[in-house]
Design a protein around this motif. Structure first.
Motif: not given
Length: 298
Positions: A180-187, A282-290
């Motif tokens: 909550v109140n966080h940003r998830l970033t995938y690059m 932090t992993l979403l569907n096995g991929e690294r997100w910041f």
């Protein structure tokens, strides 16, 4: 009858190709207590959990059966979606005849089209869950092999499906507090200088950046920035696109004892991400997100 993600269908398509060599051993009744959903695998079929649903295959019958979660909450919306068919990346399935009611909470019909370029015919049933996530059940095979058997299979799973109040999963609250109140970033990015011949060079690359701001009020902001460039013989061509969407987010229990981030876009699309934390990542569907604390929320 809209499924949740095209990624699920890519996995299902692979399962279709190897259905003759299914290794999963689950048979009989399947009970997802943290979703409040139970159903039975048809006799002669075996299944396995997948992100966002469940897959079943047979050693003797060609094709597959899929059970996929959806967020449709009313029969009116279900009938509308059923008439519109399924149009996702790599998936195009349209009604091939009249639709029929399935009990008091579902609708079904024959659909034809393609899964990742492979022609299929299927019988699909959509069920509305009064307690939470509903399910779409699809029995699909090659058009030349389709018969009334697949309608019976889909209806057998549908008729065995029961919805009840889900058990609360502690990890769901833990993840919601963490997001909550966080940003998830995938690059992701790649660049190649290519090769050089006669004074000319060739090369290219791409970059992708996806940002999701998860706000305490329950809404999210989504942005996707990608660019691609190609350098050939001194001529430079580039293409870029960006898009944004918004809607409501939640964290729910998945088919296993893990949390799932659900993004419900205002245009009716839905994305689901299995959440994991491993090696301080932090992993979403096995991929690294910041995960950072710079979400932009009003």
């Amino acid at each position: 009858m809209k499924p949740v993600t095209s990624a699920f269908f890519r996995a299902a398509f692979f399962f279709l190709l190897v259905a003759g060599a299914v290794q999963a051993q689950t048979t009989g009744k399947v009970d997802f207590k943290h979703l409040g959903i139970s159903f039975s695998v048809p006799d002669g079929w075996v299944g396995q959990e997948m992100a966002g649903g469940y897959l079943m295959g047979s050693h003797s019958e060609p094709g597959l059966i899929m059970l996929i979660l959806h967020d449709i909450t009313s029969m009116e919306a279900m009938r509308t979606n059923a008439r519109q068919g399924i149009r996702e990346e790599g998936v195009f399935l349209m009604p091939a005849g009249d639709l029929e009611g399935v009990g008091s909470r579902g609708v079904g019909g024959v659909y034809s089209g393609t899964l990742n370029g492979q022609k299929v015919t299927s019988y699909i049933v959509g069920l509305v869950n009064p307690h939470g996530s509903g399910v779409t059940i699809m029995a699909a095979t090659d058009p030349a092999k389709y018969s009334a058997t697949y309608r019976k299979l889909a209806l057998a799973v549908a008729n065995s499906t029961q919805f009840y109040k889900a058990e609360k999963l502690p990890v769901v609250d833990e993840w919601r507090q963490a997001l909550v109140n966080h940003r998830l970033t995938y690059m992701d990015s790649y660049y190649s200088s290519g090769s050089s011949y006669g004074g000319y060079s060739s090369g290219g690359g791409y970059s992708t950046k996806v940002e999701i701001d998860l706000c305490a009020e329950g809404h999210f902001k989504h942005s996707n920035h990608s660019s691609m460039s190609v350098d050939t013989g001194g001529a430079f061509g580039s293409s870029a696109n960006s898009g944004s969407g918004s809607g409501q987010w939640s964290v729910v229990g998945g088919t296993g004892e893990q949390a799932v981030l659900v993004l419900n876009f205002h245009d009716g699309n839905q994305s689901r991400y299995n959440l994991n934390y491993r090696d301080k990542k932090t992993l979403l569907n096995g991929e690294r997100w910041f995960r950072t604390e710079d979400a932009i929320c009003p």
